[in-house]
Enzyme design. Structure first.
Site, PDB file in Angstrom:
ATOM      1  N   ASN A  23     -16.853 -14.421  16.727  1.00  0.00           N
ATOM      2  CA  ASN A  23     -16.473 -12.999  16.772  1.00  0.00           C
ATOM      3  C   ASN A  23     -15.034 -12.881  17.250  1.00  0.00           C
ATOM      4  O   ASN A  23     -14.368 -13.893  17.497  1.00  0.00           O
ATOM      5  CB  ASN A  23     -17.441 -12.225  17.667  1.00  0.00           C
ATOM      6  CG  ASN A  23     -17.457 -12.792  19.078  1.00  0.00           C
ATOM      7  OD1 ASN A  23     -16.441 -12.778  19.773  1.00  0.00           O
ATOM      8  ND2 ASN A  23     -18.599 -13.335  19.499  1.00  0.00           N
TER       9      ASN A  23
ATOM     10  N   ASP B  65     -25.325 -14.012  19.231  1.00  0.00           N
ATOM     11  CA  ASP B  65     -26.763 -13.819  19.461  1.00  0.00           C
ATOM     12  C   ASP B  65     -27.595 -14.846  18.703  1.00  0.00           C
ATOM     13  O   ASP B  65     -28.696 -15.190  19.117  1.00  0.00           O
ATOM     14  CB  ASP B  65     -27.174 -12.407  19.051  1.00  0.00           C
ATOM     15  CG  ASP B  65     -26.624 -11.369  20.029  1.00  0.00           C
ATOM     16  OD1 ASP B  65     -26.613 -11.675  21.236  1.00  0.00           O
ATOM     17  OD2 ASP B  65     -26.171 -10.295  19.581  1.00  0.00           O
TER      18      ASP B  65
ATOM     19  N   LYS C 167     -19.892 -31.325   5.018  1.00  0.00           N
ATOM     20  CA  LYS C 167     -19.367 -30.017   4.600  1.00  0.00           C
ATOM     21  C   LYS C 167     -20.232 -29.487   3.447  1.00  0.00           C
ATOM     22  O   LYS C 167     -20.500 -30.219   2.487  1.00  0.00           O
ATOM     23  CB  LYS C 167     -17.917 -30.180   4.145  1.00  0.00           C
ATOM     24  CG  LYS C 167     -17.282 -28.882   3.786  1.00  0.00           C
ATOM     25  CD  LYS C 167     -15.846 -29.067   3.344  1.00  0.00           C
ATOM     26  CE  LYS C 167     -15.345 -27.789   2.723  1.00  0.00           C
ATOM     27  NZ  LYS C 167     -14.158 -27.994   1.906  1.00  0.00           N
TER      28      LYS C 167
HETATM   29  O1  PMT Z   1     -12.437 -10.929  25.029  1.00  0.00           O
HETATM   30  P1  PMT Z   1     -11.701  -9.637  24.756  1.00  0.00           P
HETATM   31  O2  PMT Z   1     -10.949  -9.681  23.447  1.00  0.00           O
HETATM   32  O3  PMT Z   1     -10.832  -9.227  25.899  1.00  0.00           O
HETATM   33  O4  PMT Z   1     -12.787  -8.495  24.571  1.00  0.00           O
HETATM   34  C1  PMT Z   1     -13.591  -8.089  25.629  1.00  0.00           C
HETATM   35  C2  PMT Z   1     -15.037  -7.838  25.207  1.00  0.00           C
HETATM   36  C3  PMT Z   1     -15.079  -6.659  24.241  1.00  0.00           C
HETATM   37  C4  PMT Z   1     -15.618  -9.079  24.537  1.00  0.00           C
HETATM   38  C5  PMT Z   1     -15.819  -7.524  26.533  1.00  0.00           C
HETATM   39  O5  PMT Z   1     -15.290  -6.398  27.127  1.00  0.00           O
HETATM   40  C6  PMT Z   1     -17.300  -7.300  26.236  1.00  0.00           C
HETATM   41  O6  PMT Z   1     -17.753  -6.231  25.922  1.00  0.00           O
HETATM   42  N1  PMT Z   1     -18.111  -8.383  26.395  1.00  0.00           N
HETATM   43  C7  PMT Z   1     -19.535  -8.423  26.057  1.00  0.00           C
HETATM   44  C8  PMT Z   1     -19.702  -8.583  24.585  1.00  0.00           C
HETATM   45  C9  PMT Z   1     -21.154  -8.666  24.172  1.00  0.00           C
HETATM   46  O7  PMT Z   1     -21.551  -9.675  23.669  1.00  0.00           O
HETATM   47  O8  PMT Z   1     -21.890  -7.656  24.495  1.00  0.00           O
HETATM   48  P2  PMT Z   1     -23.480  -7.504  24.166  1.00  0.00           P
HETATM   49  O9  PMT Z   1     -23.731  -6.054  24.335  1.00  0.00           O
HETATM   50  O10 PMT Z   1     -23.789  -8.124  22.847  1.00  0.00           O
HETATM   51  O11 PMT Z   1     -24.178  -8.357  25.299  1.00  0.00           O
HETATM   52  C10 PMT Z   1     -24.623  -7.794  26.515  1.00  0.00           C
HETATM   53  C11 PMT Z   1     -24.431  -8.742  27.663  1.00  0.00           C
HETATM   54  O12 PMT Z   1     -25.256  -9.889  27.489  1.00  0.00           O
HETATM   55  C12 PMT Z   1     -23.010  -9.248  27.810  1.00  0.00           C
HETATM   56  O13 PMT Z   1     -22.750  -9.327  29.190  1.00  0.00           O
HETATM   57  C13 PMT Z   1     -23.063 -10.647  27.210  1.00  0.00           C
HETATM   58  O14 PMT Z   1     -22.116 -11.542  27.796  1.00  0.00           O
HETATM   59  C14 PMT Z   1     -24.484 -11.067  27.557  1.00  0.00           C
HETATM   60  N2  PMT Z   1     -25.088 -12.040  26.644  1.00  0.00           N
HETATM   61  C15 PMT Z   1     -25.325 -11.718  25.338  1.00  0.00           C
HETATM   62  C16 PMT Z   1     -25.968 -12.614  24.507  1.00  0.00           C
HETATM   63  C17 PMT Z   1     -26.356 -13.876  25.038  1.00  0.00           C
HETATM   64  N3  PMT Z   1     -26.966 -14.780  24.293  1.00  0.00           N
HETATM   65  N4  PMT Z   1     -26.109 -14.166  26.324  1.00  0.00           N
HETATM   66  C18 PMT Z   1     -25.487 -13.271  27.123  1.00  0.00           C
HETATM   67  O15 PMT Z   1     -25.256 -13.557  28.304  1.00  0.00           O
END
Ligand code: PMT
Length: 398
Positions: A210, A279, A289
């Site tokens: 991403n 995810d 490849k």
């Molecule tokens: O890196 P930058 O370019 O500065 O951008 C910052 C950002 C937009 C990436 C950051 O501010 C942000 O929002 N990070 C979380 C992104 C995300 O994956 O969000 P989510 O809503 O999908 O996940 C929710 C939470 O679960 C997050 O804290 C994530 O780190 C965590 N997670 C998600 C999936 C997973 N398998 N394990 C996790 O720990």
């Protein structure tokens, strides 16, 4: 408490029988969380070997002002800039006289002249030398210049005399050194932060990922270190330099980030998940490849483990903060994540706005707790990170 976490101490050792105690000072400074580099005068090397000091400090010992090899590795001006404090222990009568008169003929006295950081000395000498009017005059001169004088202590001396002049004990010197620094809001705490994207391999040359740049997570790590925390940054692949005073663990995939996070969560008081973790990952990673032989290609994906949820489920869990990257219903979705993932706090950002969130220098967030929320308008990520760290530091239970 690790009162010297992230602090850089340049330990100057001058010639005197108390030099053997400077080995113990190194150990205690490190126990308090400090990084130590040692500079020895020629006379000091008669009392304790540079090799001992190197082994204890974990860094090369600096001896000469005009040493081209040492200058190439870390020049004396760089060394002076590196130090948050210069601590001279033991400080001999001769060396005290030298710095009182602003002399700079050797490496240590030159560093004292070049550095803008605080200077502290722990005098050690025969009681007659300490009581001598010249020494007392020099000490007053140094005090007048704001130099910190630790000790000396009174008692029986190596020369068989009794009186003032013994170097203070290492634990007292380290305590007095720590007291010269302001205690940050996260001093004594271990903070673990995830940042950046993860990459999930499809074959040896392709992956799913991403747009996360890591900027938000790196800014948080810098702010946590600035607040005095022992900071660990678990970072996916990004184009940013590892922040100063932060232990950075590079990872590629979600599984690697998960493994690093779970092992670093031990003894940690604050966990912040700012990484954009994939995810899903491909069920099969092709060893070769994948060839362009068909019009369509189907890749079966499986769910990755949820890192922040796993940390929040641990016994003795740290205060756990998640991010929520949303494109609509910011507050509702963030609160959903707060509950589902058993988090203490969620920082929600609207990633549909290209000027904030992914790969931008600014961000605007909604800080969501179970019963309340607070909006922080668009601001540079470094400033936002400092505000968030200050806020979170107040919320962490002691
Ligand atoms: O890196 P930058 O370019 O500065 O951008 C910052 C950002 C937009 C990436 C950051 O501010 C942000 O929002 N990070 C979380 C992104 C995300 O994956 O969000 P989510 O809503 O999908 O996940 C929710 C939470 O679960 C997050 O804290 C994530 O780190 C965590 N997670 C998600 C999936 C997973 N398998 N394990 C996790 O720990």
């Amino acid at each position: 408490m690790r009162l010297l976490a992230n602090k850089r101490i340049l330990l100057g050792v001058t010639g005197g029988i108390a030099a053997y105690k400077s080995a113990e000072i190194i150990r205690r400074l490190q126990d308090a969380g400090g990084s130590v580099r040692v500079v020895m005068t020629t006379a000091a090397t008669e009392f304790i070997t540079p090799l001992t000091m190197q082994a204890l400090s974990g860094n090369p010992v600096h001896l000469e002002l005009l040493d081209t090899d040492a200058e190439a590795a870390m020049g004396h001006i760089e060394l002076a800039r590196w130090a948050d404090i210069i601590l001279i222990a033991p400080a001999s009568a001769d060396f005290i006289a030298k710095i009182a008169h602003g002399e700079g003929g050797d490496l240590l006295s030159t560093l004292c002249l070049a550095s803008r950081s605080p200077l502290a000395i722990a005098p050690a000498m025969n009681q007659g030398m300490w009581r001598n009017a010249s020494t007392q005059h020099n000490i007053e001169r140094l005090r007048g210049r704001g130099i910190n004088i630790f000790g000396p202590a009174e008692g029986s001396q190596a020369c068989g005399e009794v009186g003032p002049g013994r170097m203070s004990e290492p634990e007292d010197i380290v305590e007095l050194t720590a007291a010269l620094f302001e205690t940050g809001a996260l001093a004594g705490k271990k903070v673990v932060i995830t940042a950046g994207p993860t990459r999930e391999a499809i074959d040896p040359v392709r992956y799913i990922s991403n747009h996360s740049s890591g900027k938000m997570g790196y800014a948080l790590a810098e702010a946590a270190a600035e607040a005095g925390a022992e900071t660990v940054l678990i970072s996916g692949p990004v184009n940013l330099a590892p922040p100063d005073r932060v232990r950075t663990i590079p990872v590629i995939s979600a599984q690697e980030m998960y493994d690093a996070a779970l092992s670093e969560a031990d003894g940690c008081q604050l966990f912040i998940a700012s990484a954009a973790v994939a995810d899903y990952r491909p069920l099969q990673v092709s060893e070769q490849k994948i060839k362009k032989s068909t019009d369509t290609l189907t890749i079966e994906l499986v769910k990755n483990p949820d890192i922040v949820s796993a940390v929040a489920k641990r016994p003795n869990r740290p205060y756990t903060v998640g991010f929520a990257a949303e494109t609509a219903n910011l507050e509702d979705y963030a609160r959903g994540k707060l509950e589902r993932k058993n988090l203490d706090l969620v920082i929600a950002n609207d990633v549909s706005d290209r000027t904030i969130g992914f790969n931008s220098d600014d961000n605007a967030v909604l800080v969501v707790e179970m019963q309340s929320s607070e909006a922080i308008p668009k601001i540079n990520k470094s400033i936002l990170a400092r505000q968030l760290i200050a806020k979170i530091a107040e919320m962490i239970p002691e």
